[in-house]
Design a protein around this motif. Structure first.
Motif, PDB file in Angstrom:
ATOM      1  N   VAL A 195       0.834  -1.212   0.000  1.00  0.00           N
ATOM      2  CA  VAL A 195       0.000   0.000   0.000  1.00  0.00           C
ATOM      3  C   VAL A 195       0.864   1.257   0.000  1.00  0.00           C
ATOM      4  CG1 VAL A 195      -1.698   1.295   1.321  1.00  0.00           C
ATOM      5  CG2 VAL A 195      -1.929  -1.177   1.085  1.00  0.00           C
ATOM      6  N   LEU A 196       1.951   1.270   0.757  1.00  0.00           N
ATOM      7  CA  LEU A 196       2.815   2.437   0.807  1.00  0.00           C
ATOM      8  C   LEU A 196       3.568   2.635  -0.506  1.00  0.00           C
ATOM      9  CD1 LEU A 196       4.281   2.155   4.423  1.00  0.00           C
ATOM     10  CD2 LEU A 196       2.614   3.832   3.579  1.00  0.00           C
ATOM     11  N   THR A 197       3.949   1.512  -1.127  1.00  0.00           N
ATOM     12  CA  THR A 197       4.700   1.613  -2.385  1.00  0.00           C
ATOM     13  C   THR A 197       3.806   2.079  -3.515  1.00  0.00           C
ATOM     14  OG1 THR A 197       6.162  -0.169  -1.697  1.00  0.00           O
ATOM     15  CG2 THR A 197       6.078   0.330  -4.050  1.00  0.00           C
ATOM     16  N   ALA A 198       2.663   1.448  -3.641  1.00  0.00           N
ATOM     17  CA  ALA A 198       1.738   1.784  -4.718  1.00  0.00           C
ATOM     18  C   ALA A 198       0.329   1.457  -4.258  1.00  0.00           C
ATOM     19  CB  ALA A 198       2.088   1.017  -5.993  1.00  0.00           C
ATOM     20  N   PRO A 199      -0.388   2.419  -3.701  1.00  0.00           N
ATOM     21  CA  PRO A 199      -1.728   2.156  -3.163  1.00  0.00           C
ATOM     22  C   PRO A 199      -2.665   1.440  -4.140  1.00  0.00           C
ATOM     23  CG  PRO A 199      -1.007   4.332  -2.506  1.00  0.00           C
ATOM     24  CD  PRO A 199       0.033   3.813  -3.466  1.00  0.00           C
ATOM     25  N   PRO A 200      -2.638   1.725  -5.439  1.00  0.00           N
ATOM     26  CA  PRO A 200      -3.562   1.022  -6.333  1.00  0.00           C
ATOM     27  C   PRO A 200      -3.345  -0.498  -6.351  1.00  0.00           C
ATOM     28  CG  PRO A 200      -2.669   2.966  -7.417  1.00  0.00           C
ATOM     29  CD  PRO A 200      -1.887   2.776  -6.160  1.00  0.00           C
ATOM     30  N   LEU A 201      -2.112  -0.934  -6.072  1.00  0.00           N
ATOM     31  CA  LEU A 201      -1.859  -2.371  -6.117  1.00  0.00           C
ATOM     32  C   LEU A 201      -2.590  -3.106  -4.992  1.00  0.00           C
ATOM     33  CD1 LEU A 201       1.957  -2.477  -6.971  1.00  0.00           C
ATOM     34  CD2 LEU A 201      -0.020  -2.532  -8.499  1.00  0.00           C
ATOM     35  N   GLY A 202      -3.001  -2.363  -3.962  1.00  0.00           N
ATOM     36  CA  GLY A 202      -3.783  -2.997  -2.911  1.00  0.00           C
ATOM     37  C   GLY A 202      -5.098  -3.538  -3.426  1.00  0.00           C
ATOM     38  N   LEU A 203      -5.582  -2.994  -4.580  1.00  0.00           N
ATOM     39  CA  LEU A 203      -6.826  -3.499  -5.156  1.00  0.00           C
ATOM     40  C   LEU A 203      -6.689  -4.956  -5.583  1.00  0.00           C
ATOM     41  CD1 LEU A 203      -7.857  -0.426  -7.353  1.00  0.00           C
ATOM     42  CD2 LEU A 203      -8.894  -1.178  -5.205  1.00  0.00           C
ATOM     43  N   GLY A 204      -5.471  -5.326  -6.022  1.00  0.00           N
ATOM     44  CA  GLY A 204      -5.253  -6.709  -6.424  1.00  0.00           C
ATOM     45  C   GLY A 204      -5.452  -7.667  -5.264  1.00  0.00           C
ATOM     46  N   VAL A 205      -4.993  -7.237  -4.094  1.00  0.00           N
ATOM     47  CA  VAL A 205      -5.180  -8.069  -2.897  1.00  0.00           C
ATOM     48  C   VAL A 205      -6.651  -8.123  -2.523  1.00  0.00           C
ATOM     49  CG1 VAL A 205      -4.546  -8.366  -0.478  1.00  0.00           C
ATOM     50  CG2 VAL A 205      -2.865  -7.483  -2.104  1.00  0.00           C
ATOM     51  N   LEU A 206      -7.344  -6.962  -2.610  1.00  0.00           N
ATOM     52  CA  LEU A 206      -8.755  -6.921  -2.238  1.00  0.00           C
ATOM     53  C   LEU A 206      -9.618  -7.755  -3.177  1.00  0.00           C
ATOM     54  CD1 LEU A 206      -9.180  -3.134  -1.312  1.00  0.00           C
ATOM     55  CD2 LEU A 206      -9.026  -5.095   0.227  1.00  0.00           C
ATOM     56  N   LEU A 207      -9.287  -7.773  -4.476  1.00  0.00           N
ATOM     57  CA  LEU A 207     -10.080  -8.541  -5.435  1.00  0.00           C
ATOM     58  C   LEU A 207     -10.002 -10.038  -5.158  1.00  0.00           C
ATOM     59  CD1 LEU A 207      -9.313  -6.646  -8.782  1.00  0.00           C
ATOM     60  CD2 LEU A 207     -11.453  -6.653  -7.473  1.00  0.00           C
ATOM     61  N   ALA A 208      -8.843 -10.483  -4.672  1.00  0.00           N
ATOM     62  CA  ALA A 208      -8.679 -11.921  -4.398  1.00  0.00           C
ATOM     63  C   ALA A 208      -9.225 -12.314  -3.040  1.00  0.00           C
ATOM     64  CB  ALA A 208      -7.199 -12.290  -4.491  1.00  0.00           C
ATOM     65  N   ALA A 209      -9.403 -11.328  -2.144  1.00  0.00           N
ATOM     66  CA  ALA A 209      -9.800 -11.646  -0.769  1.00  0.00           C
ATOM     67  C   ALA A 209     -11.127 -12.389  -0.663  1.00  0.00           C
ATOM     68  CB  ALA A 209      -9.844 -10.363   0.056  1.00  0.00           C
ATOM     69  N   PRO A 210     -12.191 -12.038  -1.472  1.00  0.00           N
ATOM     70  CA  PRO A 210     -13.468 -12.760  -1.324  1.00  0.00           C
ATOM     71  C   PRO A 210     -13.347 -14.268  -1.549  1.00  0.00           C
ATOM     72  CG  PRO A 210     -13.804 -10.735  -2.558  1.00  0.00           C
ATOM     73  CD  PRO A 210     -12.331 -10.904  -2.398  1.00  0.00           C
ATOM     74  N   VAL A 211     -12.475 -14.678  -2.472  1.00  0.00           N
ATOM     75  CA  VAL A 211     -12.304 -16.102  -2.730  1.00  0.00           C
ATOM     76  C   VAL A 211     -11.790 -16.799  -1.467  1.00  0.00           C
ATOM     77  CG1 VAL A 211     -11.040 -17.828  -4.077  1.00  0.00           C
ATOM     78  CG2 VAL A 211     -11.913 -15.761  -5.185  1.00  0.00           C
ATOM     79  N   LEU A 212     -10.763 -16.207  -0.877  1.00  0.00           N
ATOM     80  CA  LEU A 212     -10.195 -16.799   0.337  1.00  0.00           C
ATOM     81  C   LEU A 212     -11.182 -16.724   1.496  1.00  0.00           C
ATOM     82  CD1 LEU A 212      -7.640 -18.029   1.607  1.00  0.00           C
ATOM     83  CD2 LEU A 212      -6.971 -15.717   2.261  1.00  0.00           C
ATOM     84  N   LEU A 213     -11.890 -15.606   1.603  1.00  0.00           N
ATOM     85  CA  LEU A 213     -12.836 -15.436   2.710  1.00  0.00           C
ATOM     86  C   LEU A 213     -13.958 -16.462   2.648  1.00  0.00           C
ATOM     87  CD1 LEU A 213     -13.698 -13.761   5.162  1.00  0.00           C
ATOM     88  CD2 LEU A 213     -14.959 -12.257   3.595  1.00  0.00           C
ATOM     89  N   LEU A 214     -14.540 -16.653   1.458  1.00  0.00           N
ATOM     90  CA  LEU A 214     -15.632 -17.613   1.308  1.00  0.00           C
ATOM     91  C   LEU A 214     -15.162 -19.040   1.591  1.00  0.00           C
ATOM     92  CD1 LEU A 214     -17.428 -16.212  -1.880  1.00  0.00           C
ATOM     93  CD2 LEU A 214     -18.247 -16.162   0.481  1.00  0.00           C
ATOM     94  N   ALA A 215     -13.976 -19.377   1.093  1.00  0.00           N
ATOM     95  CA  ALA A 215     -13.449 -20.726   1.321  1.00  0.00           C
ATOM     96  C   ALA A 215     -13.190 -20.964   2.807  1.00  0.00           C
ATOM     97  CB  ALA A 215     -12.164 -20.926   0.513  1.00  0.00           C
ATOM     98  N   CYS A 216     -12.646 -19.955   3.480  1.00  0.00           N
ATOM     99  CA  CYS A 216     -12.359 -20.117   4.904  1.00  0.00           C
ATOM    100  C   CYS A 216     -13.633 -20.204   5.732  1.00  0.00           C
ATOM    101  CB  CYS A 216     -11.487 -18.956   5.390  1.00  0.00           C
ATOM    102  SG  CYS A 216      -9.794 -19.024   4.767  1.00  0.00           S
ATOM    103  N   LEU A 217     -14.639 -19.352   5.373  1.00  0.00           N
ATOM    104  CA  LEU A 217     -15.911 -19.428   6.096  1.00  0.00           C
ATOM    105  C   LEU A 217     -16.544 -20.795   5.947  1.00  0.00           C
ATOM    106  CD1 LEU A 217     -17.491 -15.922   5.344  1.00  0.00           C
ATOM    107  CD2 LEU A 217     -16.633 -16.760   7.528  1.00  0.00           C
ATOM    108  N   TRP A 218     -16.527 -21.316   4.707  1.00  0.00           N
ATOM    109  CA  TRP A 218     -17.099 -22.648   4.462  1.00  0.00           C
ATOM    110  C   TRP A 218     -16.352 -23.713   5.266  1.00  0.00           C
ATOM    111  CZ3 TRP A 218     -14.891 -27.071   2.538  1.00  0.00           C
ATOM    112  CH2 TRP A 218     -15.772 -28.106   2.191  1.00  0.00           C
ATOM    113  N   TYR A 219     -15.041 -23.612   5.276  1.00  0.00           N
ATOM    114  CA  TYR A 219     -14.214 -24.639   5.931  1.00  0.00           C
ATOM    115  C   TYR A 219     -14.334 -24.568   7.456  1.00  0.00           C
ATOM    116  CZ  TYR A 219     -10.018 -27.068   7.524  1.00  0.00           C
ATOM    117  OH  TYR A 219      -9.157 -27.913   8.180  1.00  0.00           O
ATOM    118  N   PHE A 220     -14.164 -23.363   8.003  1.00  0.00           N
ATOM    119  CA  PHE A 220     -14.126 -23.255   9.462  1.00  0.00           C
ATOM    120  C   PHE A 220     -15.511 -23.378  10.098  1.00  0.00           C
ATOM    121  CE2 PHE A 220     -10.119 -20.986   8.342  1.00  0.00           C
ATOM    122  CZ  PHE A 220      -9.265 -21.897   8.929  1.00  0.00           C
ATOM    123  N   ARG A 221     -16.562 -23.297   9.275  1.00  0.00           N
ATOM    124  CA  ARG A 221     -17.892 -23.580   9.798  1.00  0.00           C
ATOM    125  C   ARG A 221     -18.095 -25.071  10.041  1.00  0.00           C
ATOM    126  NH1 ARG A 221     -22.290 -21.071   6.127  1.00  0.00           N
ATOM    127  NH2 ARG A 221     -21.229 -19.195   6.872  1.00  0.00           N
TER     128      ARG A 221
END
Length: 593
Positions: free
Chosen positions: A177-203
């Motif tokens: 984020v400090l180096t190039a704030p727009p690149l943080g969007l790449g992390v945010l776009l991938a986050a839902p995939v990981l979040l949904l998988a983790c919610l499904w698994y840890f439930r």
């Protein structure tokens, strides 16, 4: 998301559930917070050292990004020498602090594991004996062995590594984020995939791992019971039934193993997709920003490298979270002993005298089944009472109630007018002692085995106690005498000698009321008779309740209570009961042939 369904039968519930509870989330979290408070300083040092190591690892991408930017700007003098020097220094700093991180993490994990083992042992030893007896061998062994083994890896590696990975991922994300704030969007776009998988698994994972652990405990219990009762099983030709039961338990356990494996087979590919999406998102977004002139190519290079470095800490977090799912179940089972009601008793309850009595006592091991039915009994001070009767009649159960091991379901057991169930365990043990068929010789000097009963006893008193139970003769032949190491792996003692050691402890403890549950069962009849006569001299003036199948014990008693089907059917002296011609008389004639 569909797939393998959890098995219909939950071995964690039902008739095979252990009486020892599994701790709830609040208890587990409270214990974890307590552990963290104990080790706060080492944990903070670990985080600080890890922060230095991560920052050092980020120097390389920044240096490479600067080189790429210089090339893009057409710089002819790249100062590669200084860049290589800075990178080498950063690499050396990173290597040094990574080593410190691993060392301090391992030490912290070992200390936390040691605390856990000690806490469990102290709490388990402090539980009422009746609670441990009802828990069963299988469940206790599974908690002490399997659950501690499963926690070993978590405490040694998972907890420190999770702390390392969280700090690592946070610093890398901040660097992106400090180096190039727009690149943080790449992390945010991938986050839902990981979040949904983790919610499904840890439930699903906690219940699955909990049932898997309970299933293993059921397997251990079935195997332990089968081995312990091997001769009985052979005598009654129950081999097929026990094999079928073991097969059923193994089948239920492996079904939960397959279920948890399937859960992981869904989570791991989702993690790989997440890593690919991060890198692709950073490159696509960063590339379009570079083409528009909104972002320099050097910053894109640094951001892409930092994003690629995110793969390892995120993978570590998820990998160790999976390990912690198993550990959480084992921790809940170990910490569960804290949820056993701590019936510490009332310190103000003090017996006024030595009269022991049971008033209309009812007791059972199962909720709807009584073993003892409205038993009333009075034992004046100094009385020698014998409890006799057929096996399974309730003699040992009644003895344990009179010794304060169990509390009656209805009625009350009193000593000197005070309820045993309301006294503290320490006060009960000062007044009443139980010696049964089970005995244990701890590995260590004979002296330490005896001092368990009274820590301030002198050597002269130890020898006197051994002499009181006819054990001093063989004890003096041991190499080193009282200092001789006995027990497993040292000088072995026979079952009869181990029983004499247990009786010597009883002499040292010096309670005024004794409950002897076939305490001489491992001695041959002549030796048992001799030992009981020796004990008779030592126990003069004390109240003695003896439970035995050998009727010579009853012959010497002041009062005999015949226990049949959980009730006292006859009460009187030997001569009175023989003359009455009832159940005791029949037992006496049968014993004498």
């Amino acid at each position: 998301m569909i797939g393998v369904q959890p098995p219909a039968y939950d071995p964690a519930s039902g008739e095979h559930a252990t009486t020892l509870p599994v701790a709830g989330r609040a208890t587990v979290r409270g214990y974890v917070r307590e552990l963290m408070r104990r080790h706060r300083r080492p944990f903070l040092v670990l985080v600080a050292v890890n922060t230095v190591a991560v920052i050092a690892s980020m120097v390389g991408p920044y240096l490479l990004g600067r080189v790429v930017q210089d090339l893009a700007d057409g710089e002819r003098e790249l100062q590669l020498g200084r860049t290589v020097l800075l990178f080498s220094v950063a690499l050396a700093v990173q290597a040094f602090f990574v080593r410190m991180v691993r060392l301090r993490g391992a030490v912290l994990g070992e200390r936390m594991l040691a605390d856990l083992r000690e806490d469990f042992l102290v709490r388990a030893v402090g539980l009422p004996p009746g609670v441990l007896e009802r828990a069963g061998t299988g469940d206790l062994l599974a908690r002490i062995n399997t659950d501690v083994d499963r926690l070993s890896k978590a405490m040694r590696e998972a907890v420190p590594q999770m702390a390392i990975a969280v700090v690592w991922a946070g610093l890398l994300l901040a660097g992106i984020v400090l180096t190039a704030p727009p690149l943080g969007l790449g992390v945010l776009l991938a986050a839902p995939v990981l979040l949904l998988a983790c919610l499904w698994y840890f439930r699903r994972a906690p219940a699955g791992y909990r049932s898997e652990a309970a299933g293993y405990a059921s397997v251990a219990a079935a195997l332990a019971e089968t081995v312990d009762a091997g001769r009985t099983i052979e005598a009654h030709r129950l081999q097929a039934e026990r094999v079928a039961l073991s097969d059923l338990r193994v089948k239920q356990w492996t079904s939960w193993e397959r279920y948890t494996l399937w859960l992981r087979s869904v989570l791991i590919p989702a993690i790989n997709v997440y890593h690919a999406m991060i890198l692709c998102g950073v490159l696509l977004i960063g590339g379009s920003f570079v083409l528009q002139g909104w972002l320099s190519v050097g910053r894109l290079t640094t951001g892409a490298l930092l994003a690629q470095m995110m793969v390892e800490p995120v993978g570590m977090i998820l990998r160790w979270m999976d390990e912690l799912q198993v550990a959480q179940v084992s921790l809940a089972r170990l910490v569960g002993v804290r949820e056993v009601e701590d019936d510490a008793g009332d310190a103000s309850v003090v017996p006024e005298g030595r009269d022991l009595a049971a008033e209309t006592v009812r007791f059972g091991y199962l909720a709807d089944t009584d073993v003892l039915h409205d038993v009333s009994l009075r034992v004046p001070p100094g009385t020698r009472m014998a409890l006799v009767g057929p096996s399974g009649a309730g003699k040992s159960t009644l003895g344990r109630l009179l010794a304060g091991i169990y509390a009656p379901r209805r009625g009350e057991v009193t000593l000197g007018g005070a309820e045993l169930a309301r006294m503290t365990a320490e006060r009960v043990r000062e007044q009443v002692a139980l010696v049964n068929q089970e005995h244990h010789v701890f590995v260590g000097p004979l002296r330490d085995n005896l001092l368990l009963a009274r820590t301030d006893a002198t050597d002269a008193e130890l020898w006197a106690a051994l002499a009181a139970v006819d054990a001093d003769e063989w004890a003096r032949t041991l190499p080193g005498g009282l200092d001789c190491e006995v027990g497993s792996g040292a000088v072995s003692v026979s079952p009869a000698q181990a029983q004499q050691i247990a009786l010597a402890r009883l002499v040292l403890a010096d309670p005024h009321t004794l409950v002897l549950d076939e305490a001489t069962s491992l001695l041959d009849p002549r030796a048992a008779r001799h030992l009981e006569r020796s004990l008779g001299r030592v126990l003069e003036g004390r109240t003695v309740i003896a439970i035995a199948h050998r009727l010579h014990t009853a012959h010497d008693a002041d009062v005999i209570a015949v226990v049949e089907d959980g009730r006292i059917s006859e009460l009187g002296s030997h001569d009175e009961l023989v003359a009455a011609g009832g159940a005791y008389a029949a037992l006496w004639r049968s014993w004498h042939g």
